[in-house]
Design an enzyme around this catalytic site. Sequence first.
Site, PDB file in Angstrom:
ATOM      1  N   ASP A  13      50.118   3.766  -7.569  1.00 34.35           N
ATOM      2  CA  ASP A  13      49.758   2.616  -6.678  1.00 34.35           C
ATOM      3  C   ASP A  13      50.036   1.325  -7.192  1.00 34.35           C
ATOM      4  O   ASP A  13      49.294   0.381  -6.724  1.00 34.35           O
ATOM      5  CB  ASP A  13      48.383   2.821  -5.887  1.00 34.35           C
ATOM      6  N   LYS A  16      55.282   0.156  -7.091  1.00 35.08           N
ATOM      7  CA  LYS A  16      56.564   0.738  -7.610  1.00 35.08           C
ATOM      8  C   LYS A  16      57.504   0.464  -6.261  1.00 35.08           C
ATOM      9  O   LYS A  16      58.638   0.224  -6.680  1.00 35.08           O
ATOM     10  CB  LYS A  16      56.656   2.081  -7.861  1.00 35.08           C
ATOM     11  N   GLY A  17      57.182   0.882  -5.163  1.00 38.27           N
ATOM     12  CA  GLY A  17      58.007   0.740  -4.012  1.00 38.27           C
ATOM     13  C   GLY A  17      58.619  -0.469  -3.911  1.00 38.27           C
ATOM     14  O   GLY A  17      59.682  -0.770  -3.775  1.00 38.27           O
ATOM     15  N   GLY A  40      53.022   7.516  -2.230  1.00 40.30           N
ATOM     16  CA  GLY A  40      53.079   6.697  -0.954  1.00 40.30           C
ATOM     17  C   GLY A  40      53.489   5.361  -1.599  1.00 40.30           C
ATOM     18  O   GLY A  40      52.633   4.594  -2.177  1.00 40.30           O
ATOM     19  N   HIS A  41      54.605   4.921  -1.315  1.00 43.50           N
ATOM     20  CA  HIS A  41      55.343   3.793  -1.622  1.00 43.50           C
ATOM     21  C   HIS A  41      55.600   2.813  -0.557  1.00 43.50           C
ATOM     22  O   HIS A  41      56.286   3.389   0.344  1.00 43.50           O
ATOM     23  CB  HIS A  41      56.611   4.054  -2.276  1.00 43.50           C
ATOM     24  N   ARG A 143      58.447  31.057 -11.994  1.00 44.26           N
ATOM     25  CA  ARG A 143      59.471  31.564 -11.699  1.00 44.26           C
ATOM     26  C   ARG A 143      59.685  32.343 -10.228  1.00 44.26           C
ATOM     27  O   ARG A 143      60.405  33.401 -10.249  1.00 44.26           O
ATOM     28  CB  ARG A 143      60.128  32.420 -12.676  1.00 44.26           C
ATOM     29  N   GLN A 223      53.738   8.236  -8.933  1.00 43.09           N
ATOM     30  CA  GLN A 223      52.431   8.100  -9.759  1.00 43.09           C
ATOM     31  C   GLN A 223      52.190   7.378 -10.654  1.00 43.09           C
ATOM     32  O   GLN A 223      53.247   6.310 -10.906  1.00 43.09           O
ATOM     33  CB  GLN A 223      52.084   9.914 -10.169  1.00 43.09           C
ATOM     34  N   ARG A 304      40.476   3.369  -2.403  1.00 45.41           N
ATOM     35  CA  ARG A 304      40.525   3.293  -3.973  1.00 45.41           C
ATOM     36  C   ARG A 304      39.909   2.736  -4.927  1.00 45.41           C
ATOM     37  O   ARG A 304      38.885   1.887  -4.277  1.00 45.41           O
ATOM     38  CB  ARG A 304      42.078   2.647  -4.366  1.00 45.41           C
ATOM     39  N   LEU A 331      49.357 -10.233  -8.729  1.00 44.84           N
ATOM     40  CA  LEU A 331      48.539 -11.083  -9.305  1.00 44.84           C
ATOM     41  C   LEU A 331      47.757 -11.832  -8.306  1.00 44.84           C
ATOM     42  O   LEU A 331      46.565 -12.637  -8.490  1.00 44.84           O
ATOM     43  CB  LEU A 331      49.630 -12.004  -9.997  1.00 44.84           C
ATOM     44  N   ASP A 332      48.272 -12.137  -7.088  1.00 46.59           N
ATOM     45  CA  ASP A 332      47.636 -13.159  -6.184  1.00 46.59           C
ATOM     46  C   ASP A 332      46.173 -12.531  -5.617  1.00 46.59           C
ATOM     47  O   ASP A 332      45.315 -13.196  -5.290  1.00 46.59           O
ATOM     48  CB  ASP A 332      48.495 -12.965  -5.134  1.00 46.59           C
TER      49      ASP A 332
HETATM   50  P1  GDP Z   1      53.077   2.344  -5.166  1.00 46.18           P
HETATM   51  O1  GDP Z   1      52.597   3.774  -4.987  1.00 46.18           O
HETATM   52  O2  GDP Z   1      53.225   1.914  -6.719  1.00 46.18           O
HETATM   53  O3  GDP Z   1      54.548   2.191  -4.685  1.00 46.18           O
HETATM   54  O4  GDP Z   1      52.183   1.364  -4.572  1.00 46.18           O
HETATM   55  P2  GDP Z   1      51.618   1.188  -3.109  1.00 46.18           P
HETATM   56  O5  GDP Z   1      52.768   0.996  -2.139  1.00 46.18           O
HETATM   57  O6  GDP Z   1      50.837   2.790  -2.940  1.00 46.18           O
HETATM   58  O7  GDP Z   1      50.154   0.367  -3.171  1.00 46.18           O
HETATM   59  C1  GDP Z   1      50.743  -0.993  -3.606  1.00 46.18           C
HETATM   60  C2  GDP Z   1      50.142  -1.748  -2.325  1.00 46.18           C
HETATM   61  O8  GDP Z   1      50.355  -3.226  -2.743  1.00 46.18           O
HETATM   62  C3  GDP Z   1      51.060  -1.897  -1.212  1.00 46.18           C
HETATM   63  O9  GDP Z   1      50.417  -2.035   0.115  1.00 46.18           O
HETATM   64  C4  GDP Z   1      51.955  -2.917  -1.375  1.00 46.18           C
HETATM   65  O10 GDP Z   1      52.659  -3.484  -0.151  1.00 46.18           O
HETATM   66  C5  GDP Z   1      51.210  -3.688  -2.051  1.00 46.18           C
HETATM   67  N1  GDP Z   1      51.688  -4.890  -2.815  1.00 46.18           N
HETATM   68  C6  GDP Z   1      52.846  -4.445  -3.878  1.00 46.18           C
HETATM   69  N2  GDP Z   1      52.816  -5.763  -4.547  1.00 46.18           N
HETATM   70  C7  GDP Z   1      51.967  -6.778  -4.400  1.00 46.18           C
HETATM   71  C8  GDP Z   1      51.857  -8.080  -4.682  1.00 46.18           C
HETATM   72  O11 GDP Z   1      52.298  -8.618  -5.740  1.00 46.18           O
HETATM   73  N3  GDP Z   1      50.703  -8.629  -4.110  1.00 46.18           N
HETATM   74  C9  GDP Z   1      50.093  -8.050  -3.002  1.00 46.18           C
HETATM   75  N4  GDP Z   1      48.990  -8.715  -2.557  1.00 46.18           N
HETATM   76  N5  GDP Z   1      50.361  -6.873  -2.609  1.00 46.18           N
HETATM   77  C10 GDP Z   1      51.259  -6.031  -3.109  1.00 46.18           C
HETATM   78  P1  IMO Z   2      52.007   6.677  -6.091  1.00 40.13           P
HETATM   79  O1  IMO Z   2      53.606   7.341  -6.331  1.00 40.13           O
HETATM   80  C1  IMO Z   2      47.776   7.439  -6.804  1.00 40.13           C
HETATM   81  C2  IMO Z   2      46.490  11.483  -7.543  1.00 40.13           C
HETATM   82  C3  IMO Z   2      45.475  12.046  -6.554  1.00 40.13           C
HETATM   83  C4  IMO Z   2      44.579  12.971  -7.254  1.00 40.13           C
HETATM   84  C5  IMO Z   2      45.778  13.428  -8.524  1.00 40.13           C
HETATM   85  C6  IMO Z   2      46.238  14.993  -7.986  1.00 40.13           C
HETATM   86  O2  IMO Z   2      51.965   6.489  -4.522  1.00 40.13           O
HETATM   87  O3  IMO Z   2      51.495   5.868  -6.975  1.00 40.13           O
HETATM   88  P2  IMO Z   2      48.094  15.506  -6.339  1.00 40.13           P
HETATM   89  O4  IMO Z   2      48.208  15.708  -4.914  1.00 40.13           O
HETATM   90  O5  IMO Z   2      49.132  14.976  -7.092  1.00 40.13           O
HETATM   91  O6  IMO Z   2      47.981  17.129  -7.202  1.00 40.13           O
HETATM   92  O7  IMO Z   2      46.840  14.898  -6.856  1.00 40.13           O
HETATM   93  O8  IMO Z   2      46.685  12.417  -8.561  1.00 40.13           O
HETATM   94  N1  IMO Z   2      47.866  10.779  -6.905  1.00 40.13           N
HETATM   95  C7  IMO Z   2      48.003   9.548  -7.003  1.00 40.13           C
HETATM   96  N2  IMO Z   2      47.432   8.486  -6.963  1.00 40.13           N
HETATM   97  N3  IMO Z   2      49.073   7.213  -6.319  1.00 40.13           N
HETATM   98  C8  IMO Z   2      49.856   8.346  -6.216  1.00 40.13           C
HETATM   99  O9  IMO Z   2      51.528   8.224  -5.907  1.00 40.13           O
HETATM  100  C9  IMO Z   2      49.419   9.680  -6.291  1.00 40.13           C
HETATM  101  N4  IMO Z   2      49.912  11.024  -6.230  1.00 40.13           N
HETATM  102  C10 IMO Z   2      48.839  11.564  -6.769  1.00 40.13           C
HETATM  103  O10 IMO Z   2      44.632  11.185  -5.796  1.00 40.13           O
HETATM  104  O11 IMO Z   2      43.883  12.255  -7.937  1.00 40.13           O
HETATM  105 MG    MG Z   3      51.122   4.633  -3.742  1.00 43.01          MG
END
Ligand code: GDP
Ligand code: IMO
Ligand code: MG
Length: 429
Positions: A13, A16-17, A40-41, A143, A223, A304, A331-332
């Site tokens: 989180d 990355k997305g 979840g991106h 397997r 992840q 989180r 950063l914001d």
């Molecule tokens: P990912 O799993 O790495 O793709 O990240 P997630 O999408 O799960 O979580 C990142 C959250 O932060 C999302 O809701 C994005 O829209 C948001 N986000 C990403 N970059 C920024 C940023 O620079 N500032 C703020 N305030 N939110 C951001």
């Molecule tokens: P993104 O790509 C944050 C965490 C779960 C749990 C552990 C194992 O959005 O960054 P699993 O279902 O993979 O066996 O769970 O990993 N987890 C994540 N935490 N971001 C994710 O993906 C995650 N994918 C799995 O919360 O602690």
């Molecule tokens: Mg995510």
Amino acid sequence: MPNVTVIGAQWGDEGKGKIVDWLSERADVVVRFQGGHNAGHTLVVGDNVYKLSLLPSGIVRGTMSIIGNGVVFDPWHFRDEVARISGMGVNITPENLQVSEQCPLILPLHSDLDGAREDASGAGKIGTTRRGIGPAYEDKAGRRALRVCDLAHLDDIGPQLDRLLAHHNALRTGFGMPPVDRDELIVQLRDIAPSVLPFVKPVWTTLRDAKANRRRILFEGAQGVLLDVDHGTYPFVTSSNVVAGQAAAGSGMGANSTGYVLGIVKAYTTRVGSGPFPTEQDNADGEKLGQRGHEFGTVTGRKRRCGWFDAVLVRQAIAVSGVAGMALTKLDVLDGFDMLQICTGYTLDGQPLDHFPAHAAEQARVVPVYESFEGWSESTAGARRWADLPAQAIKYIRRIEELTECPVALVSTSPQRDDTILVRDPFLD
Ligand code: GDP
Ligand code: IMO
Ligand code: MG
């Protein structure tokens, strides 16, 4: 080599997305290489918010998107996500989305087992997404997995299914669950196969051709390194390798193809699920970070856990995954904090320690050593140029670069696609 591999350098989180979407404007192909729909991106483009779990983030721009062999693939989730994102006006066809024939399938029996294990583990539970990720990877290594290519050969699936169900039914009995209804599972597979098969390809040939034509390939990690099954906070990890080295194995390209490794790093730290978190702030600071950063899981909606930037963990993540530069995100969210803390080292039983130990009990016992850092009152939200950042925010970034021994390539200042500062171009580095 014009390619870029994006990986998370914390516990997921990191944003990355958003960064993959931003970079994919200049990429020809975007590839997922591990994980599954536990990811979840989130991509924010104007008023549209796209939440992707299985589809590569490049799909939103229509860039050729590939689900590589290293991904565990839930066909029902795939059908629903394609429908949901198509319903938002995104054009998704076999021309711009391909799925590897070799992906292991996630079946309902995998999420059953994931949930049953979590429920039986009491305080020791991992806090998984319960989406069957771990059990599906176990079956791959064991397997006995069914794979995407099997969807085209369901008439011959009997012996494979028997092997798989012999294993699962024994486990299910132990957990007090009824055995799998074999006939019903075959009916379900016959029903879903037509939604998947048009997208199925030997994707390694697409990547081979892209490489031969010097196309830009963007590898999209899910992840983060601290959830990597080898390098993370084991056993509180996911079941795949998350590090950049996996991009090659999980897509069917050579190890020399993954290019520049961009580590996505949040300007503070979050974690969802159980496990050690040395800089966690279970207090007003943590609440403030969570509220300002909207830190709720995309997949499970769970709150989180939040805490200060941990430079020791990020330095370690960068080292073990060969990160060349980082994108510093959110950063914001730190705007308006009087004081920030950065963890620069640990002590373990009173002794200084410059890395995170491997043993779970020691991981739980390390005590962070903090450096206090004066915050900034100005807003960085939406900044698109380095010159727009307050001096104190620049100092914070420079300190992170020093402590993690890694240069910043991008800075993100809001969820919006274009609120991104380019410091050095990963595609040109
Ligand atoms: P990912 O799993 O790495 O793709 O990240 P997630 O999408 O799960 O979580 C990142 C959250 O932060 C999302 O809701 C994005 O829209 C948001 N986000 C990403 N970059 C920024 C940023 O620079 N500032 C703020 N305030 N939110 C951001
Ligand atoms: P993104 O790509 C944050 C965490 C779960 C749990 C552990 C194992 O959005 O960054 P699993 O279902 O993979 O066996 O769970 O990993 N987890 C994540 N935490 N971001 C994710 O993906 C995650 N994918 C799995 O919360 O602690
Ligand atoms: Mg995510």
